[in-house]
Design a protein around this motif. Sequence first.
Motif, PDB file in Angstrom:
ATOM      1  N   ALA A   1      -4.324  -3.289  -7.844  1.00  0.00           N
ATOM      2  CA  ALA A   1      -5.478  -2.850  -7.036  1.00  0.00           C
ATOM      3  C   ALA A   1      -5.571  -3.690  -5.768  1.00  0.00           C
ATOM      4  N   GLN A   2      -5.414  -5.008  -5.909  1.00  0.00           N
ATOM      5  CA  GLN A   2      -5.539  -5.890  -4.737  1.00  0.00           C
ATOM      6  C   GLN A   2      -4.448  -5.608  -3.704  1.00  0.00           C
TER       7      GLN A   2
ATOM      8  N   GLY B   1      -3.230  -2.738  -3.161  1.00  0.00           N
ATOM      9  CA  GLY B   1      -3.394  -1.383  -2.636  1.00  0.00           C
ATOM     10  C   GLY B   1      -2.263  -0.454  -3.050  1.00  0.00           C
TER      11      GLY B   1
ATOM     12  N   LEU C   1      -7.800   0.558  -9.010  1.00  0.00           N
ATOM     13  CA  LEU C   1      -6.490   0.874  -8.436  1.00  0.00           C
ATOM     14  C   LEU C   1      -6.379   2.366  -8.141  1.00  0.00           C
ATOM     15  N   ARG C   2      -5.465   2.668  -7.246  1.00  0.00           N
ATOM     16  CA  ARG C   2      -5.300   4.050  -6.817  1.00  0.00           C
ATOM     17  C   ARG C   2      -4.294   4.772  -7.712  1.00  0.00           C
TER      18      ARG C   2
ATOM     19  N   PRO D   1       0.817  -1.227   0.000  1.00  0.00           N
ATOM     20  CA  PRO D   1       0.000   0.000   0.000  1.00  0.00           C
ATOM     21  C   PRO D   1       0.844   1.268   0.000  1.00  0.00           C
TER      22      PRO D   1
END
Length: 410
Positions: free
Chosen positions: A268-269, A271, A299-300, A249
């Motif tokens: 995405a998974q 983070g 996704l970020r 993340p």
Amino acid sequence: MIVAGELLLERPGDADRPVELASGYVRIEGEVITEVARCPPPASADLGGPGCLVAPGLVDTHVHLPQFSLIGAHGLPLLEWLEEIVFPAEAQWADAAFAARAAREAAGQLLAHGSTAVCAYSTIHHEATAAAIEQLAAAGLRGVVGMTMSDRAAPDELVDDPARLLDQTADLLDRFPPGERVAAAITPRFAVSCSAELLEGAGRLAAQTPGAAVQTHLSETLDECRAVAAAFGGRGYTQVYADAGLLTPRTLLGHGVWLDPQEQQLIAQAGAVVAHCPTANAFLRAGDMRRDELVASGLRLSLGSDVGAGYERSMVRVARAMIQTASRLGDRYPTPAQAWAQITHAGADAAGLADAGRLAVGAPADLIVAKPTIDWQRGRVDPLARLLFAWDDRWLRTTLCRGAVVYAAA
Ligand code: GUN
Ligand code: ZN
């Protein structure tokens, strides 16, 4: 200190319009914002005033400090541009005193364009990276700086033994730990110039260092993707990083132009965050990142100038390029409010710098004051759009970091 004008404020919970403008003032005591008041702008203020924009300091989540001196080397594809232009410039950072001067100059340019928080790359040099961190901190900036690690496919003076590189990065993380105003980051350059051993070591270091930022490049150009496939036995580019434990993340993956849906899911998974660099992608003719597709994958995203492939130092201009690229590609593109959020609080959140990018009580007083020379508050056009598209760097009057003036226009 009172800073007055039209405040750019976060609107929590509104994805379509995540920021708004409101008349008022910000009170600064010491290094911190102690009051954010919505009211008619007071007639007397220490900074700003009617017609001024008061915004959080801007957030640049992908920038190379040694590359401010080479902006503009147009016409080469990524891998040749690195060989011919970037590596010779980065080799000069073997001299830590040279690096300190260059980092101070880069910090000055960032602040003069309104960026107060950065996720930055240094070079492979240990002492130069320490010097760069110290220079950015002394200049007032917030963020992370990574020693850019490579152990192959670069000139001899820009590669080193993986164990030594990892020890040096661990040392920097000890000296400038996560949470410091400017902290060290774990920064393998990209899979083209890193062995599996180095990537895995970087992944272990990330696991051992809670809160440490991880930065690297991912899937910027097709030639680069082919080079990674050849070096890693046909494994997918994102999978190489996943296997090394580098998708966390706190990971910022520069570019992500050529990600397939499976790779987008992997990111995405985990983070992890893709740092979108639209000006650099255009400059190196890397390709257009399909922002709408990446957003839809969950996704970020953050946004980066990617100086020196990126030729704009102003994050307002980079945000504008983001809208232009996305709108050329299709019908789902960010609004000006989303673009402003992306270069302020949303960018800060994605980069794990949650105290940056917002005018909020208790936040460090990192902010900019601009005096637009256009009549931006009246008329039929959204003032956020007017500011974004008509933005002129000469409007920026003052940049404050932790309550101190760190840039003042002449
Ligand atoms: N990929 C690996 N290194 C770099 C760099 O310095 N700039 C860009 N744009 N891409 C890279
Ligand atoms: Zn980059």
